[in-house]
Design a protein around this motif. Structure first.
Motif, PDB file in Angstrom:
ATOM      1  N   GLU A   1       0.830  -1.207   0.000  1.00 55.38           N
ATOM      2  CA  GLU A   1       0.000   0.000   0.000  1.00 55.38           C
ATOM      3  C   GLU A   1       0.864   1.257   0.000  1.00 55.38           C
ATOM      4  N   LEU A   2       1.893   1.259   0.836  1.00 59.14           N
ATOM      5  CA  LEU A   2       2.777   2.424   0.914  1.00 59.14           C
ATOM      6  C   LEU A   2       3.495   2.652  -0.415  1.00 59.14           C
ATOM      7  N   ARG A   3       3.919   1.596  -1.047  1.00 59.07           N
ATOM      8  CA  ARG A   3       4.620   1.754  -2.325  1.00 59.07           C
ATOM      9  C   ARG A   3       3.666   2.227  -3.422  1.00 59.07           C
ATOM     10  N   ARG A   4       2.448   1.710  -3.420  1.00 57.03           N
ATOM     11  CA  ARG A   4       1.471   2.180  -4.411  1.00 57.03           C
ATOM     12  C   ARG A   4       1.174   3.662  -4.232  1.00 57.03           C
ATOM     13  N   ALA A   5       1.223   4.115  -2.987  1.00 60.28           N
ATOM     14  CA  ALA A   5       0.956   5.526  -2.698  1.00 60.28           C
ATOM     15  C   ALA A   5       2.162   6.418  -2.963  1.00 60.28           C
ATOM     16  N   GLY A   6       3.305   5.814  -3.319  1.00 57.94           N
ATOM     17  CA  GLY A   6       4.493   6.603  -3.618  1.00 57.94           C
ATOM     18  C   GLY A   6       5.270   7.063  -2.406  1.00 57.94           C
ATOM     19  N   ALA A   7       5.122   6.376  -1.274  1.00 55.47           N
ATOM     20  CA  ALA A   7       5.847   6.768  -0.063  1.00 55.47           C
ATOM     21  C   ALA A   7       7.355   6.634  -0.293  1.00 55.47           C
ATOM     22  N   PRO A   8       8.121   7.694  -0.052  1.00 51.89           N
ATOM     23  CA  PRO A   8       9.571   7.660  -0.307  1.00 51.89           C
ATOM     24  C   PRO A   8      10.343   7.001   0.834  1.00 51.89           C
ATOM     25  N   ILE A   9      10.040   5.743   1.075  1.00 44.72           N
ATOM     26  CA  ILE A   9      10.667   4.979   2.154  1.00 44.72           C
ATOM     27  C   ILE A   9      11.752   4.093   1.554  1.00 44.72           C
ATOM     28  N   ASP A  10      12.944   4.163   2.145  1.00 42.86           N
ATOM     29  CA  ASP A  10      14.087   3.433   1.605  1.00 42.86           C
ATOM     30  C   ASP A  10      14.276   2.054   2.233  1.00 42.86           C
ATOM     31  N   LEU A  11      13.902   1.926   3.502  1.00 40.93           N
ATOM     32  CA  LEU A  11      14.092   0.681   4.232  1.00 40.93           C
ATOM     33  C   LEU A  11      12.884   0.422   5.125  1.00 40.93           C
ATOM     34  N   TYR A  12      12.480  -0.844   5.183  1.00 41.01           N
ATOM     35  CA  TYR A  12      11.385  -1.242   6.055  1.00 41.01           C
ATOM     36  C   TYR A  12      11.915  -2.196   7.120  1.00 41.01           C
ATOM     37  N   GLY A  13      11.594  -1.908   8.375  1.00 41.83           N
ATOM     38  CA  GLY A  13      11.896  -2.829   9.457  1.00 41.83           C
ATOM     39  C   GLY A  13      10.651  -3.628   9.779  1.00 41.83           C
ATOM     40  N   VAL A  14      10.714  -4.937   9.596  1.00 43.57           N
ATOM     41  CA  VAL A  14       9.536  -5.784   9.779  1.00 43.57           C
ATOM     42  C   VAL A  14       9.855  -6.825  10.846  1.00 43.57           C
ATOM     43  N   GLY A  15       8.996  -6.903  11.853  1.00 47.63           N
ATOM     44  CA  GLY A  15       9.260  -7.800  12.965  1.00 47.63           C
ATOM     45  C   GLY A  15       8.211  -8.852  13.184  1.00 47.63           C
ATOM     46  N   THR A  16       7.169  -8.508  13.943  1.00 50.18           N
ATOM     47  CA  THR A  16       6.189  -9.480  14.420  1.00 50.18           C
ATOM     48  C   THR A  16       5.617 -10.344  13.307  1.00 50.18           C
ATOM     49  N   ASP A  17       5.078  -9.712  12.278  1.00 48.42           N
ATOM     50  CA  ASP A  17       4.412 -10.476  11.225  1.00 48.42           C
ATOM     51  C   ASP A  17       5.366 -11.411  10.503  1.00 48.42           C
ATOM     52  N   LEU A  18       6.628 -11.017  10.405  1.00 41.89           N
ATOM     53  CA  LEU A  18       7.602 -11.824   9.669  1.00 41.89           C
ATOM     54  C   LEU A  18       8.046 -13.033  10.486  1.00 41.89           C
ATOM     55  N   VAL A  19       8.528 -12.821  11.698  1.00 36.57           N
ATOM     56  CA  VAL A  19       9.126 -13.935  12.437  1.00 36.57           C
ATOM     57  C   VAL A  19       8.089 -14.921  12.956  1.00 36.57           C
ATOM     58  N   THR A  20       6.829 -14.483  13.084  1.00 39.09           N
ATOM     59  CA  THR A  20       5.772 -15.409  13.499  1.00 39.09           C
ATOM     60  C   THR A  20       4.975 -15.937  12.317  1.00 39.09           C
ATOM     61  N   SER A  21       5.286 -15.450  11.100  1.00 39.60           N
ATOM     62  CA  SER A  21       4.477 -15.787   9.924  1.00 39.60           C
ATOM     63  C   SER A  21       3.013 -15.717  10.315  1.00 39.60           C
ATOM     64  N   ILE A  22       2.589 -14.532  10.737  1.00 38.17           N
ATOM     65  CA  ILE A  22       1.385 -14.379  11.540  1.00 38.17           C
ATOM     66  C   ILE A  22       0.107 -14.850  10.850  1.00 38.17           C
ATOM     67  N   ASP A  23       0.055 -14.767   9.531  1.00 36.77           N
ATOM     68  CA  ASP A  23      -1.158 -15.212   8.835  1.00 36.77           C
ATOM     69  C   ASP A  23      -1.105 -16.690   8.469  1.00 36.77           C
TER      70      ASP A  23
END
Length: 330
Positions: free
Chosen positions: A292-314
């Motif tokens: 969503e952020l990328r579709r909106a053109g957010a100028p973010i260079d790096l994403y820190g991802v924690g909970t959802d990634l290490v728990t494979s929450i879905d």
């Protein structure tokens, strides 16, 4: 190594094979996933390295053998002869596997073991535990990395899982394209780049945000990525630029409307002559939010991802199975 990291029934079966004279029979078993979890269209195989290290070092100590003799369900079978067998146990089988990082699908073997029946049986639980967990995390991390496109993804989830699981998660995430991890032990053990910024506590421990930023830059003049959302994000961005100037490597946003804030912060940094400073975003992120952020053109260079990634929450568990597919005589 890890000999008791198994289910009891693996040991009762091993004892049964031993006492029934079945030790010379050779079995082939395959580890695979019967069906994909919901929200998955593919999996990325990981965990083989952990399994190989387990097989190479698998031993039973005298202390472990004595403990097994005290388990009621095993006591009858823990004869001196079986104890001696466990004391000299080594894995002698052959292992075939897809390379780590391979995209796999249902009913496709990730691992195939051909070994004496007892050996093939004893390793089932550990193999499933290591591969199920690492593959689940790698598959989730791959989705996050794909969503991020040319922006980097940092694995930030150590505090959201068990300490040992965090190490496997960091390795799995790096293998599928994350640029680094916050976990220092994973960095040392696996050679993964270790990344991080600053804590809100650092800012709150100083009398002012300015003092916090000045102190951080003084200590880390070549690695100053400042956390700017403790109080007012836009004011924090302006302060970071004014204080760090050309030493500002980046700023981190950890709350609020990351899309709108990143646009405003980028302008503040550029106007202040800090065009090279990166914007790092974190805070309950996953592949869907990043897309969503990328579709909106957010100028973010790096994403820190924690909970959802290490728990494979879905898809927090992977139903991998380990099944006998061939057995020889004996």
């Amino acid at each position: 190594m890890d000999a008791l990291h198994t289910d009891l029934y693996q040991l009762t079966m091993a004892a049964g094979y031993f006492h029934r004279g079945m030790t010379s029979r050779v079995a082939t078993c395959e580890l695979f996933v019967r069906r994909l979890p919901r929200h998955r269209r593919f999996l990325v195989a990981m965990g083989l390295d952990r399994v190989v290290r387990y097989l190479e070092g698998l031993r039973f100590t005298d202390e472990q053998i004595a403990y097994l003799g005290a388990i009621p369900a095993l006591a009858d079978a823990m004869t001196p002869a079986f104890a001696d067998y466990l004391r000299g146990f080594r894995f002698h089988g052959d292992v075939w596997a897809v390379p780590e990082g391979t995209v796999v699908f249902p009913n496709e073997p990730l691992l195939r073991v051909t070994a004496p029946l007892i050996e093939a049986q004893l390793i089932e639980t550990f193999a499933l535990s290591a591969i199920n967990h690492a593959t689940a995390v790698a598959s989730k991390a791959a989705r996050v990395v794909l969503a991020a496109g040319d922006a980097g993804v940092m694995e930030f989830g150590t505090r959201r899982t068990h300490p040992e699981a965090a190490l496997d998660a960091a390795r799995a995430a790096y293998a599928v394209g994350c640029v680094g991890t916050s976990n220092v032990e994973a960095g040392m053990r696996f050679g993964i780049p270790v990344l991080g910024t600053a804590a809100h506590m650092w800012t709150m421990a100083h009398p002012t945000e300015e003092a916090a930023f000045e102190g951080y830059v003084a200590v880390f003049p070549s690695a100053a990525t400042l956390l700017i959302d403790t109080y007012d994000t836009l004011v924090g961005a302006a302060r970071a630029a004014a204080i760090a100037r050309d030493r500002l490597k980046g700023v981190r946003l950890d709350s609020g409307d990351l899309g709108a804030l990143s646009v405003a912060v980028r302008k503040i940094l550029d106007d202040a002559g800090c065009a090279s400073a990166k914007i790092v975003a974190s805070g309950d992120l996953n592949e869907h939010r990043i897309a969503e952020l990328r579709r909106a053109g957010a100028p973010i260079d790096l994403y820190g991802v924690g909970t959802d990634l290490v728990t494979s929450i879905d898809a927090p568990s992977l139903g991998g199975v380990y099944k006998l597919v061939e057995i020889g005589g004996g």
